[in-house]
Structures are given as C-alpha cells and as structure tokens.
Design an enzyme around this catalytic site. Structure first.
Site, PDB file in Angstrom:
ATOM      1  N   CYS A  56     -11.900  64.135   3.111  1.00 42.20           N
ATOM      2  CA  CYS A  56     -11.183  64.502   1.890  1.00 42.20           C
ATOM      3  C   CYS A  56     -11.590  65.883   1.383  1.00 42.20           C
ATOM      4  O   CYS A  56     -12.769  66.130   1.155  1.00 42.20           O
ATOM      5  CB  CYS A  56     -11.472  63.455   0.812  1.00 42.20           C
ATOM      6  SG  CYS A  56     -10.859  63.893  -0.823  1.00 42.20           S
ATOM      7  N   TYR A 187      -0.172  68.435   0.119  1.00 43.75           N
ATOM      8  CA  TYR A 187       0.190  67.028  -0.080  1.00 43.75           C
ATOM      9  C   TYR A 187       1.617  66.896  -0.606  1.00 43.75           C
ATOM     10  O   TYR A 187       2.339  65.966  -0.236  1.00 43.75           O
ATOM     11  CB  TYR A 187      -0.789  66.369  -1.055  1.00 43.75           C
ATOM     12  CG  TYR A 187      -2.162  66.177  -0.484  1.00 43.75           C
ATOM     13  CD1 TYR A 187      -2.495  65.005   0.197  1.00 43.75           C
ATOM     14  CD2 TYR A 187      -3.135  67.164  -0.602  1.00 43.75           C
ATOM     15  CE1 TYR A 187      -3.758  64.824   0.740  1.00 43.75           C
ATOM     16  CE2 TYR A 187      -4.400  66.997  -0.074  1.00 43.75           C
ATOM     17  CZ  TYR A 187      -4.708  65.827   0.603  1.00 43.75           C
ATOM     18  OH  TYR A 187      -5.965  65.657   1.151  1.00 43.75           O
TER      19      TYR A 187
END
Length: 319
Positions: A56, A187
């Site tokens: 992440c 994203y």
C-alpha cells in the site's frame, strides 16, 4: 473486499458516484501524538504500534518516515499479507509479512472492532495503535506521517527534519496538489466504472505528471534542494507506476520510464540510505494483481517489467 458495518464484516466493493467516479472513504481515526503534551498521546518509545501493508502506498509513507527518522526501536510494526481477500487485510505467514504480536488478530478488521466494537467503515492501513490504552490513535497516512516527522524527536535515533516549519505551507500545498490527480488519481483511473470517469482521471493524472517532470528537470526535490514529506508522498506512487498502475489501472498514456526527470527522481529517492529496505515489489505486485478479481479475474501476476532502481541517476548535480 469489504467493510465493517456496526462491527460486522460485509462484502462490499468501493463506492462510486452516479457518473462512475471512484469515491474514497474518509479516515475516521484522527487523534495525534503531541510532543508538547496537548494530547493524551505523548511520544513514548515502545508505546505505539503500526499496522501496515508493504503493498500500500499510503502505508509505505509511514514506513519510510519511520526508517529515515530511526524510529524502528521506538515503534513496532505488523505487516499484513499482500493479498486482500474476502475478509480484507490478513495477518498470516508470507515472506515479509508478520503475525500480530500485539492484538493477536487474524484479520485487521478485528483490530478495528477491538478499538470500536460498533465501528462502521473501511478497514485500511496504516493504523497507529496505542498499546497502553488498547485503541487506535490514527488511521490517516498523512497525519501519521506528520507525527513521525515532527512529534517523536525525543525517541528518534536520527535528526532529520522532514517538515521544516518554514517550508510547512509549501509542503502541505504540494501534497494537496498531488493527492487528487496523482496519489488518488491512479485509483480513480483503475476503479472507474464508466469510460468518462476513466478518461477524466487519466487525463488529469498525465497532466500532473507532465508538470512534475518539468519541475523536477531543474531541481532535485519537489521543494528544491530539501527532501521533505512531499517527496515521500510522491515516491510511493511513482514506485508502483510502471510495475502496476500502467497495466493494472490502465494508466498507460506513457510509462514513468518515458519521463527522464521523474524516473531519475524515483531512483534517487530509492537509493537514499534506508529507503530501499522499505520497498517490496513482490508484495506490491502480489497485492494488486490478486486482490481485484473484477480487474484481473485470472489473478495472474505478470513477470515484468524489469525496472532497475539501482542505476545511476545523476540528480546530485541539481542540488
């Protein structure tokens, strides 16, 4: 993929607006460690624990700051398995991952419900946990980064100012400007559910990368000669660009390798003492290519591309 609803885990994909734009949920734990004693969380070695994913980019920010500040002994860490499955982030055996030595949880959502039994929301990393009070201090990567930068000097082994007071407004402005089109932009492209939303996100992303290329062609770091929090926030996105976002999220107008300044900057930061130790391309690729079955139903992890982050960058000449 899922979330907690009043303490119960449910299977639910990320939110979107009526036009198909990806909508990121706001973080809910936003307390602070304060060196001046103005909060209930003072800087104490051994009191705090980080839950992170090596895949992440948001969690990666905190690992870099912890490493650069020499906070490894002061703040312990648990690393989740790279695959995010039906129960979300999991703490189980995998090279580079760890068990949960603090709360002994199998799933990260169990840590959230230990803190707030009726919690409703996404279960995200990073999580800063207070071992003494058995509660979550913060799960906002930007706030945790600022705490690690500034509030833990008394327990840090290294003096390194990642957020000088005279540069703070410029640092915050740079991070704000990057967030929408770049950090979250990849994203917004990858999780868009309409052509319009996807094209909007990709266009904004590459306009921002073009501008960053121009800026970093004449200066070593985002704010000139000083390495700051803003550089950490850009680096963690760039590290994942060619190996994941270009293919998996269809951010493919250009590769990062097509940007001389940005690709050199990526190598420059990667080669800073301590940074490469926080980077794990296996976790990164394993997570993205196996955790989004709607984007990659076969869950095949590509072998390439081969990215050499150790080659000379020559950016020291810009200092």
């Amino acid at each position: 993929m899922g979330k907690l609803v009043q303490g119960r885990w449910v299977d639910e994909w990320y939110g979107k607006d009526p036009k198909g734009h990806f909508v990121r949920d706001e973080t809910q734990f936003r307390d602070r460690i304060r060196a001046d004693g103005s909060s209930k969380y003072p800087p104490e070695a051994g009191r705090y624990h980080l839950y992170v994913s090596l895949a992440c980019p948001w969690a990666h920010r905190t690992l870099i700051a912890r490493q650069l500040k020499g906070l490894q002994d002061a703040i312990t860490v648990s690393v989740v398995h790279p695959h995010m499955g039906e129960q979300g982030w999991e703490l189980r055996d995998y090279p580079g991952a760890t068990a949960d030595g603090v709360n002994h949880a199998r799933y990260l959502h169990e840590v959230y419900t230990r803190a707030v039994p009726e919690y409703t929301g996404r279960v995200t990393v990073p999580v800063l946990w207070d071992k003494r009070e058995a509660r979550i201090v913060c799960n906002d990567s930007r706030l945790i980064l600022r705490m690690l930068s500034r509030e833990l000097e008394s327990v840090a082994r290294r003096e390194l100012d990642l957020c000088p007071h005279d540069l703070e407004p410029d640092i915050d402005r740079a991070i704000d400007e990057m967030y929408g089109p770049v950090n979250n932009g990849v994203y917004r492209a990858g999780f868009a559910s309409t052509q319009e939303a996807y094209e909007e996100a990709v266009s904004e992303l590459f306009r921002a990368l073009d501008e960053l290329e121009r800026r970093l062609s004449t200066q070593r770091y985002l704010l000139g000669a000083r390495f700051t929090e803003a550089d950490i926030c850009l680096f963690t996105t760039l590290l994942r660009f060619d190996v994941v976002y270009h293919y998996h999220f269809k951010c493919n107008l250009r590769r990062l390798a097509d940007y001389p300044a940005l690709s050199g900057y990526l190598r420059d930061v990667f080669q800073m003492p301590g940074v490469s130790e926080t980077c794990n391309l296996d976790h990164i690729k394993h997570h993205y290519f196996t955790s989004h079955p709607n984007l990659n139903p076969s869950r095949i992890i590509p072998l390439g591309p081969n990215v050499d982050l150790t080659s000379p960058h020559g950016r020291e000449l810009l200092s």
